[in-house]
Design a protein around this motif. Structure first.
Motif, mmCIF file in Angstrom:
data_model
loop_
_atom_site.group_PDB
_atom_site.id
_atom_site.type_symbol
_atom_site.label_atom_id
_atom_site.label_comp_id
_atom_site.label_asym_id
_atom_site.label_seq_id
_atom_site.Cartn_x
_atom_site.Cartn_y
_atom_site.Cartn_z
ATOM 1 N N LEU A 211 0.816 -1.221 0.000
ATOM 2 C CA LEU A 211 0.000 0.000 0.000
ATOM 3 C C LEU A 211 0.847 1.268 0.000
ATOM 4 O O LEU A 211 0.358 2.347 0.338
ATOM 5 C CB LEU A 211 -0.948 -0.017 1.207
ATOM 6 N N LYS A 256 -5.157 2.182 -4.640
ATOM 7 C CA LYS A 256 -4.512 1.855 -3.366
ATOM 8 C C LYS A 256 -5.525 1.945 -2.215
ATOM 9 O O LYS A 256 -5.489 1.141 -1.275
ATOM 10 C CB LYS A 256 -3.338 2.795 -3.114
ATOM 11 N N ALA A 260 -6.608 -1.030 0.307
ATOM 12 C CA ALA A 260 -6.563 -0.911 1.765
ATOM 13 C C ALA A 260 -7.890 -1.349 2.386
ATOM 14 O O ALA A 260 -7.912 -2.013 3.425
ATOM 15 C CB ALA A 260 -6.248 0.532 2.161
#
Length: 349
Positions: A211, A256, A260
């Motif tokens: 990440l 991203k 997450a």
């Protein structure tokens, strides 16, 4: 309890007054902000010494303005909060010094606040406040981070930039395109007239399997394209390159953030920081999260940039949660570099 917040970390002086509630989020009573954009435009970026001097001129008049708007006096203040870091050292010292001097004169306690924690919690002042836990995408000028947030002072870093932040990528690319300061908003405006597919720009670390973020390579790719276009570049090519740059940054941020959410299993996303005001980012996050049944929360547009409201709010929420204590010690210091994870309850336990 009334909490006065002072923000002076970079090129905006912000002051605000919030009142804690017996139950729920503290209420914003008034806030005032002075931006130094006009002053720094002539130099193409923030000049730290000029920023500090301007904070000195603005902080007390803004404080008087806020108290007048809120209908309260200095004597009504219970706690004075200030941005302790991160930020420009000289600018931080102005806010910290003003807060501690005022608190000492009034006999009130003070509390230093992490600038990014202010951004992180700022959506709680919106018309649609979030609930814990959530994933937070922090995208301010010099920071790009993904955090898991389980409560006030309960932060876990999931990923961060390894070089340039998203805001820096916007600003540096704008400068390469000959746009003025502040570059990010100007690049976004120019991008509205461009074709984002006209240039094939990289999406660094998009498929890295973690990440983390990286935007330095994107800036280099923009520089390469600018050199290829030469000095007589037409306005449409500039708009196309601006659109392609914005599209690359936004795609990385969106994917991203979705990764997450998948990794944590959470169904709530908070987006905060100056880049969080970007229209394309909001549109694409809203679309992607709606398809996945994820709620997205943003601060009000007026509170996306640095402001005193987020500092007063963060201080009030920490005091309510019992994870910070305001003190009558006026020997202040500042932290130009300060890891947000270090202020979590888990890190300090």
């Amino acid at each position: 309890m009334f909490v006065l917040g002072i923000e002076s970390s970079c090129d905006e002086t912000g002051v605000a007054l919030v009142k804690t509630q017996e139950a729920g989020v503290p209420r914003l009573l008034a806030h005032a902000l002075h931006s130094q954009i006009d002053m720094h435009q002539a130099y193409g970026g923030v000049v730290p010494e000029l920023a500090s001097r301007d904070h000195i001129r603005r902080v007390l008049p803004l404080t008087r303005q806020v108290l007048e708007q809120a209908g309260h006096a200095l004597a009504d203040i219970d706690v004075i909060a200030y941005t302790r870091g991160p930020g420009l050292g000289g600018a931080l010292l102005v806010g910290a010094g003003a807060a501690c001097a005022l608190a000492a004169a009034l006999g009130k306690p003070v509390l230093g606040v992490h600038h990014l924690e202010g951004h992180l919690l700022s959506p709680f002042l919106s018309a649609d406040p979030p609930e814990f836990p959530f994933v937070a995408l922090l995208v301010s000028g010099g920071h790009t981070q993904l955090m898991r947030v389980d409560g006030v002072a309960a932060y876990e870093l999931l990923g961060e930039t390894v070089d340039d932040a998203a805001g820096e990528a916007f600003d540096k690319s704008a400068k390469l395109l000959g746009l003025g300061y502040p570059g990010g908003p100007q690049l976004s405006r120019l991008a509205e007239f461009g074709d984002p597919t006209a240039f094939d720009l990289p999406r660094p670390l998009l498929h890295s399997g973690n990440l983390d973020f990286s935007f330095a390579g994107l800036k280099t790719a923009v520089l390469t394209q600018v050199r290829k276009l030469g000095t007589n570049v037409c306005e449409q090519d500039r708009a196309n390159l601006a659109a392609a740059t914005q599209a690359a940054i936004v795609e990385v941020l969106v994917k991203k953030s979705l990764a997450a959410l998948k990794q944590t299993g959470l169904r709530r996303l908070v987006v905060a920081g100056g880049v969080g005001a970007n229209r394309l980012l909001r549109e694409q996050l809203d679309r992607a999260c709606t398809r996945r049944g994820v709620r997205v929360h943003y601060p009000e547009l007026a509170l996306c940039t640095d402001n005193g409201a987020m500092i007063a709010l963060a201080a009030a929420m920490r005091l309510q949660a019992g994870c910070s204590q305001a003190v009558h010690d006026y020997a202040f210091d500042v932290k130009p570099r300060w890891d947000l994870a270090s202020v979590s309850a888990a890190a300090s336990a």
